[in-house]
Design a protein around this motif. Structure first.
Motif, short mmCIF file in Angstrom:
data_model
loop_
_atom_site.label_atom_id
_atom_site.label_comp_id
_atom_site.label_asym_id
_atom_site.label_seq_id
_atom_site.Cartn_x
_atom_site.Cartn_y
_atom_site.Cartn_z
N VAL A 179 0.85 -1.19 0.00
CA VAL A 179 0.00 0.00 0.00
C VAL A 179 0.89 1.23 0.00
N ALA A 189 -8.07 2.29 -2.65
CA ALA A 189 -8.26 1.93 -1.24
C ALA A 189 -9.73 1.80 -0.90
N GLY A 249 -4.25 4.37 2.19
CA GLY A 249 -3.98 2.94 2.22
C GLY A 249 -3.85 2.41 3.63
#
Length: 268
Positions: A179, A189, A249
């Motif tokens: 991420v 996300a 993220g």
């Protein structure tokens, strides 16, 4: 195809079935729209087109190699982000097996990396082998018939223990993906958050929902799992599906971990 579908997609699905019929002939037993189309949540410009074909028996490799170029985006342009097509033989579709069990997998589209696999042995395990059983579970519930009998008759659901295992495998797979670092919005996300919501809803309520509907269902029913920060995260993720700013993220991963822990701790 009587459900609400954008006309370009309607034509594309009709053309896809016609090509499959030309190539497979009497071997073709059914064709079903899955994913966002099956769940009545297709978003032009964002969604993929997911299609499952069911064939009578093992697919001859020469026939499979004829089908793929006929359905590639270059030959049959997909009006969505791309096509994700899987071909199953009838015995696998009706078995309720959690195993991949596919004959052909094809990913193709203007905004999708090309992939073709002729059977599970060609599918890298690192890419996830849980997708197929979960997709067939969704098809059993909500597959849209393009050709053949009702999806619930043609495609069996998974046993509860197998379903739970695959859902947890999928959540762990997503958590292992990298991420973006830092507290900045991370495109995609929102799908990680809402996909976790869908997993929670399926195992807790027994129904597959589209991602946005699953997010709203979780907010209504998840109780202690939903604090003010979680509610804001899910609402932000829903808004991001229509062009809003996605969550970070880090926030998405923290939520996925909470969902995984909640589901893993629940009685089987």
């Amino acid at each position: 195809m009587s459900w609400s579908t954008p006309e370009p997609l309607r034509r594309y699905l009709s053309d896809l079935v016609a090509v499959a019929d030309e190539v497979l002939g009497t071997e073709l037993c059914g064709a079903y729209a899955a994913g966002s189309v099956g769940l009545a949540a297709y978003q032009p410009g964002r969604s993929d087109v997911d299609v499952a074909l069911v064939c009578a028996g093992p697919l001859d490799h020469g026939v499979a190699e004829e089908l793929v170029p006929r359905l590639r985006h270059e030959a049959l342009p997909c009006p969505a982000r791309g096509l994700e097509l899987v071909v199953y033989r009838q015995a696998v579709a009706r078995s309720g097996s959690p195993e991949p069990g596919f004959e052909v997998e094809l990913n193709t589209g203007a905004r999708m990396d090309f992939r073709v696999s002729y059977g599970p042995a060609q599918r890298p395990s690192a890419d996830g082998l849980f997708w197929y059983g979960l997709d067939r579970s969704i098809l059993h519930q909500s597959g849209r018939v393009l050709l053949g009998p009702p999806a619930a008759d043609a495609i069996a659901d998974l046993a509860p223990d197998d379903l739970r295992r695959l859902v947890l495998d999928a959540l762990r797979w997503w958590l292992a993906r990298p991420v973006p670092a830092g507290e900045v919005p991370a495109p995609g996300a929102e799908d990680a958050v809402l996909g976790a919501c869908r997993s929670w809803v399926r195992l807790r309520t027994g129904v597959w929902l589209p991602k946005v509907a699953a997010g709203r269902r979780l907010l209504d029913e998840a109780g202690p799992l939903v604090d003010a920060d979680t509610a804001d995260l899910v609402q932000r993720s829903v808004a991001a599906r229509d062009g809003g700013v996605p969550p970070t993220g880090a926030a998405a991963r923290a939520f996925q971990r909470r969902v995984l822990a909640d589901l893993a701790a629940a009685p089987a």
